[in-house]
Design a protein around this motif. Sequence first.
Motif, PDB file in Angstrom:
ATOM      1  N   ALA A   1       0.786  -1.276  -0.142  1.00 17.47           N
ATOM      2  CA  ALA A   1      -0.147   0.063  -0.063  1.00 17.47           C
ATOM      3  C   ALA A   1       0.786   1.288  -0.150  1.00 17.47           C
TER       4      ALA A   1
ATOM      5  N   THR B   1      -0.417   5.970   5.168  1.00 18.71           N
ATOM      6  CA  THR B   1      -1.627   4.806   5.220  1.00 18.71           C
ATOM      7  C   THR B   1      -2.408   4.789   6.536  1.00 18.71           C
TER       8      THR B   1
ATOM      9  N   ASN C   1      -5.367  -1.056   6.492  1.00 19.24           N
ATOM     10  CA  ASN C   1      -6.168  -1.940   5.611  1.00 19.24           C
ATOM     11  C   ASN C   1      -6.367  -3.352   6.179  1.00 19.24           C
TER      12      ASN C   1
ATOM     13  N   GLU D   1      -5.775  -5.692   2.977  1.00 19.52           N
ATOM     14  CA  GLU D   1      -6.181  -5.586   1.707  1.00 19.52           C
ATOM     15  C   GLU D   1      -4.874  -4.861   0.981  1.00 19.52           C
TER      16      GLU D   1
ATOM     17  N   GLN E   1     -10.547  -0.842  10.849  1.00 21.92           N
ATOM     18  CA  GLN E   1     -10.073   0.204  11.156  1.00 21.92           C
ATOM     19  C   GLN E   1     -11.425   0.920  11.860  1.00 21.92           C
TER      20      GLN E   1
ATOM     21  N   THR F   1      -9.257  -1.941  -4.718  1.00 24.02           N
ATOM     22  CA  THR F   1      -9.175  -2.070  -3.344  1.00 24.02           C
ATOM     23  C   THR F   1      -8.661  -0.593  -2.809  1.00 24.02           C
TER      24      THR F   1
ATOM     25  N   LYS G   1     -10.147   0.774   0.459  1.00 23.59           N
ATOM     26  CA  LYS G   1     -10.265  -0.235   1.547  1.00 23.59           C
ATOM     27  C   LYS G   1      -8.618  -0.210   2.048  1.00 23.59           C
ATOM     28  N   GLN G   2      -7.743   0.357   1.293  1.00 25.98           N
ATOM     29  CA  GLN G   2      -6.241   0.261   1.808  1.00 25.98           C
ATOM     30  C   GLN G   2      -6.021   1.688   2.422  1.00 25.98           C
ATOM     31  N   SER G   3      -6.907   2.579   2.420  1.00 24.84           N
ATOM     32  CA  SER G   3      -6.903   3.669   3.307  1.00 24.84           C
ATOM     33  C   SER G   3      -5.414   4.547   2.974  1.00 24.84           C
TER      34      SER G   3
END
Length: 300
Positions: free
Chosen positions: A33, A98, A101, A166, A190, A264, A267-269
């Motif tokens: 990520a 990040t 995730n 993710e 999260q 994704t 979803k990986q923020s």
Amino acid sequence: MRSLKALLVAALLLVGCSSKPAEPIKVLAPTGAPALSLVEQASLESENTIDFVTGSELLQAELVKEDSEYDIIYAPVNLGVKMIQAGKSVYRLKAVITWGNLYVVGTSADALNRNKLTTFGEGSVVDFVLKNAIDLSKYETQYFSSAQDVQAQILTGKADLAMLAEPAVTATIKKAKEKNIDLQVLVNLQEEYQKSMNTQTAGFPQAAIFVKEGSEEKVADFLKGVETWTNTTAVETPEKIEELVESVGVDTLGVPSAALSKATWAKQSIRYVDASTCTQDLTTLLSLMNIEFSEEVLSK
């Protein structure tokens, strides 16, 4: 009048010719990520160097080098701050990139009432988040050295629940369908962490950007580009994620596929947040690991 104009033009040309060219920037970052936040910069033709590595050993080694060649190092936030607080690093915390995730997957909601949960990263940030997001006393928790090992446990039916990150979550669910196993996301860690810890920001500060002292001005435009890519471009034009990942290479970035990177992303923020604006979230997370946060660790 014409001669005066000519002199002015000549003077401007001389000034332009004597201006110092931009120095190349060197960046070290882990795959996964965090690497996706750099994919646009990595795709550009420039003299900048971006090195992607697997694991945290080299990241830690460079963080404590006084003469490191890297202007920017991406690293787990706890690792970097701990080195700075111990007086072992000439790098300072610039931003969080990040925000978690992590998800718990299982065959059904009923799996949350079963016994066995497999996970990875014992003693790392993800482990502290897991322990403070859900009640682990209900489970027999088994740790593995890698997410791949955890994936194998859930795909072979040896575990009721698995914590994965993710894009491995989506990849695992897809592989399970090929085996006629119906896996689903049961817990968004999260969200549970935010509820449990009452934090301001969704998720938790995970990977961070550390800038070498003295390189702040040099890297300012580069980091502005990273911020624009992660917070605006990738969100508004997600098709560019797939395009750029294919350009840079999935093996280089350490991601399963370009398509999964796009699917994704949310979803990986992946989100650039200046560290000075999220000090409460940093304090909360680091305190779980007995690391005291101080604004003196921040990049100026």
